[in-house]
Scaffold this active site. Sequence first.
Site, short mmCIF file in Angstrom:
data_model
loop_
_atom_site.label_atom_id
_atom_site.label_comp_id
_atom_site.label_asym_id
_atom_site.label_seq_id
_atom_site.Cartn_x
_atom_site.Cartn_y
_atom_site.Cartn_z
N SER A 129 0.79 -1.24 0.00
CA SER A 129 0.00 0.00 0.00
C SER A 129 0.82 1.29 0.00
CB SER A 129 -0.92 0.03 1.21
OG SER A 129 -2.14 -0.53 0.88
N VAL A 180 1.16 -3.80 3.81
CA VAL A 180 1.12 -5.12 4.46
C VAL A 180 2.38 -5.95 4.20
CG1 VAL A 180 -1.40 -5.26 4.62
CG2 VAL A 180 -0.23 -6.19 2.60
N TYR A 203 -4.36 2.73 7.87
CA TYR A 203 -5.59 1.93 8.01
C TYR A 203 -6.44 2.51 9.13
CZ TYR A 203 -2.20 -1.09 5.64
OH TYR A 203 -1.22 -1.57 4.83
N LYS A 260 0.40 3.43 -2.90
CA LYS A 260 -0.77 4.30 -3.10
C LYS A 260 -0.40 5.78 -3.04
CE LYS A 260 -3.84 0.65 -1.57
NZ LYS A 260 -4.43 -0.08 -0.46
N TYR A 292 -3.78 -2.62 -10.51
CA TYR A 292 -3.67 -2.33 -9.07
C TYR A 292 -2.75 -3.35 -8.38
CZ TYR A 292 -5.03 -2.38 -4.15
OH TYR A 292 -5.00 -2.40 -2.77
#
Length: 304
Positions: free
Chosen positions: A63, A258, A240, A66, A188
């Site tokens: 992530s 992660v 998160y 992102k 993605y």
Amino acid sequence: MDYQKILEEIHQEVLPLVDKGKVADYIPELANVDRNKFGIYLLTLDDNAYAVGDVLEKFSIQSISKVFMLALTISHLGEKVYDRVDVEPSGDPFNSLVQLEHESGIPRNPFINSGALVITDMMISSFADPRAEFLEYVRDLVGQADVFCNKKVAASEKEHGFKNAAMVNLMKSFGNIENDVDEVLDLYFEFCSIEMTCSELARAFRVFANHGRGVIDTKKYITESQFKRITAIMQTCGFYDEAGEFAFRVGLPGKSGVGGGIAAILPDKYSIVTWSPGLNKKGNSLAGMKALELFTTKTGTSIF
Ligand code: GLU
């Protein structure tokens, strides 16, 4: 301040935590990673680097990607990105579907999976070759060409990515996905499967610590206003449903993944990256989070 000594102390203090977390196994390929790894890398804006541990080993940034996806997309499309993705913390796990249904397919923010999937969709609609463009962008931020996707990790995630598939389908039903569902998912997963070292991530994030401007080449990647917004989203949504806890304990904007990586910045001062694959219950690196808490405490640095 003797940063090297501080990092060495921190390493000793977090060692007992390193094998206590749980490696992400919902992507089976990530379960093969040795959870005893630990690295911490500090890079200052005046170009001094301090490091301890496994800082030159590539890992799956997941992530953390992102942040790069959002930066590249807003630098091309500007503010209209935020018509299709909100900027509120979700307070829910990164892969939750619950809010999406209530909020008509508009993801809470670009750093949860649904938000990054919409950003991926925008990239497909706007770039001739989003795959190549993205890799080139990340390589440019790092200042180095050998940054790649791990196709095995991407394939492993695709094979088990049922929740991500559910999210794209749900958003498509609300009209918030323009392209083919599989095309969005494949891209993605590739973006998440990029592998970098702590040192490479620290170089890429130093650009954000420098308000979106390259430190060596002074190239402007994002505007000052885009820098302010991305940093704010890192602060409020980067961890998160533990973003509040990270702000409370560490006090730096950043993003976790992660794969066990955490990248954080103190604007105008430094970027700092940790890697330790064992995760806590919320999906953040257990030892990484503690290491950063110790770092900002011992150095007396934070944005607050
Ligand atoms: N590729 C991962 C997923 O979609 C990213 C999760 C993360 O690092 O937060 O589940």
